[in-house]
Motif scaffolding. Structure first.
Motif, mmCIF file in Angstrom:
data_model
loop_
_atom_site.group_PDB
_atom_site.id
_atom_site.type_symbol
_atom_site.label_atom_id
_atom_site.label_comp_id
_atom_site.label_asym_id
_atom_site.label_seq_id
_atom_site.Cartn_x
_atom_site.Cartn_y
_atom_site.Cartn_z
ATOM 1 N N ILE A 195 3.620 2.550 3.865
ATOM 2 C CA ILE A 195 3.391 1.591 2.765
ATOM 3 C C ILE A 195 1.885 1.564 2.497
ATOM 4 N N GLY A 196 1.123 1.372 3.553
ATOM 5 C CA GLY A 196 -0.341 1.431 3.475
ATOM 6 C C GLY A 196 -0.819 2.072 4.759
ATOM 7 N N GLY A 197 -1.356 1.264 5.668
ATOM 8 C CA GLY A 197 -1.833 1.778 6.956
ATOM 9 C C GLY A 197 -2.803 0.769 7.547
ATOM 10 N N LYS A 198 -3.426 1.164 8.658
ATOM 11 C CA LYS A 198 -4.313 0.248 9.387
ATOM 12 C C LYS A 198 -5.503 -0.197 8.517
ATOM 13 N N ASN A 199 -6.131 0.770 7.854
ATOM 14 C CA ASN A 199 -7.308 0.443 7.021
ATOM 15 C C ASN A 199 -6.931 -0.479 5.862
#
Ligand code: SAM
Length: 249
Positions: A195-199
Motif C-alpha cells: 500500500i505504501g511502506g515504512k517511509n
C-alpha cells in the motif's frame, strides 16, 4: 538581528523526527525524496476530498484565469500545477519549484513545464515576475514563514495573487479527535508494504505532528499582513482544510 528579522518557524522542532532546528531542512528533504515515487497513490488514499478537483476549485475561486503566469512553489508531483495548466491555457505559463530532487523527477515525468530545484525562502526569480503564486500543503514544512512570505511578495507582480492551501489543527475538540484517529489509522494502513511502506507511514506520522503543532491561522494571516499583503482572507472547510488568499498591492 532585530525582533522582526527573527525567523518564524511553522511549528516547534519535532524531536521524534530530527535532533535540532539545524536538522529540519535535511529531514524534510529526505522524507520527501524517500517517498516521492509513492506520493500520488498515498495522497489519493489520504486526501479526504482534497484531490485535484478541490485544488482546481480553490484556484478558480481565488482568481486564477487564462493567460496568467504562475509559480507553484513546493510543486511536489505537480497536483496543483496540473490544475493550473488547465486553467491558464497556452497564453499563460506554469513554473514548478521544489526542494526535493525526486519530486521534480516525478513531476517531470507527467508535466511539460519549467521545473526548478529551489527553496521557498530563496526564490531564483526577479522581482515582479508572476501574476499568481501557489503553495499546496507545504507551508508546514518551510524553515521560516516570514522569509517565505517576503519572497512571495517580492516575486509577485503588483496586483498579483497568493494562494496557500493548507491543513489546520481543528479547534473543535470532536473534529480534532476524529482527525487524530484518522491519521493514526492511516499511519497503520499506509505503512503496509504494497500500500505504501515504512517511509510512507513515517511521512503520515510526520504530517500529523506538523498539523498538531502548526501555528494558528491568525499567525499566518498576521504575518501575511506584516509582509505587506492586502485583502488577506482565509477560508475553512470542516475546521480542517484551509485556504489563504492575499494580494500584493
Ligand atoms: C505535501 S507535498 C505537496 C505537493 C503539492 N504541492 C501538492 O499539493 O500535492 C510538500 C512538498 O513541499 C516541498 N517542500 C518542503 N519544503 C520546501 C521548501 N522550503 N521549499 C520548496 N519546497 C519545499 C517538498 O519537497 C514536497 O514536495
Amino acid at each position: 538581528m532585530t525582533q522582526t528579522d527573527e525567523k518564524l518557524v511553522p511549528h516547534p522542532h519535532l524531536k521524534q523526527f530530527y535532533e535540532g532546528e539545524s536538522q529540519r531542512e535535511e529531514f524534510v528533504n529526505r522524507i520527501f525524496d524517500d517517498t516521492a515515487s509513492k506520493y500520488d497513490p498515498v495522497n489519493s488514499i489520504l486526501s479526504l476530498g482534497s484531490g485535484i478537483r478541490y485544488r482546481k476549485q480553490a484556484l478558480i475561486r481565488s482568481g486564477l484565469t487564462s493567460g496568467m503566469d504562475v509559480l507553484d512553489v513546493a510543486t511536489g508531483t505537480g497536483l496543483v500545477a496540473a490544475a493550473e495548466i488547465s486553467i491558464v491555457g497556452p497564453k499563460g505559463s506554469v513554473t514548478g519549484l521544489d526542494r526535493s530532487y525526486n519530486m521534480l523527477i516525478e513531476v517531470g515525468n507527467k508535466l511539460n513545464i519549467p521545473l526548478i530545484q529551489g527553496d521557498a525562502n530563496v526564490l531564483p526569480f526577479a522581482n515582479n515576475s508572476f501574476h499568481f503564486l501557489t503553495m499546496g500543503y507545504a507551508l508546514r514544512h518551510v524553515d521560516d514563514l516570514k522569509g517565505t512570505f517576503k519572497e512571495y511578495f517580492r516575486v509577485l507582480k503588483p496586483g498579483g495573487i497568493l494562494l496557500i492551501l493548507e491543513l489546520m489543527r481543528p479547534t473543535n475538540k470532536m473534529i480534532y479527535r476524529i482527525v487524530q484517529l484518522y491519521f493514526r489509522l492511516m499511519v497503520a494502513l499506509i505503512s503496509i508494504p504494497g500500500i505504501g511502506g515504512k517511509n510512507e507511514g513515517r511521512l503520515i506520522k510526520y504530517y500529523w505532528n506538523t498539523i498538531d503543532k502548526f501555528v494558528g491561522s491568525s499567525t499566518i494571516i498576521n504575518t501575511l499582513c506584516e509582509t505587506g499583503f492586502e485583502e488577506v482572507t482565509s477560508h475553512q472547510k470542516f475546521n480542517f482544510f484551509t485556504t489563504y488568499i492575499a494580494v500584493k498591492p
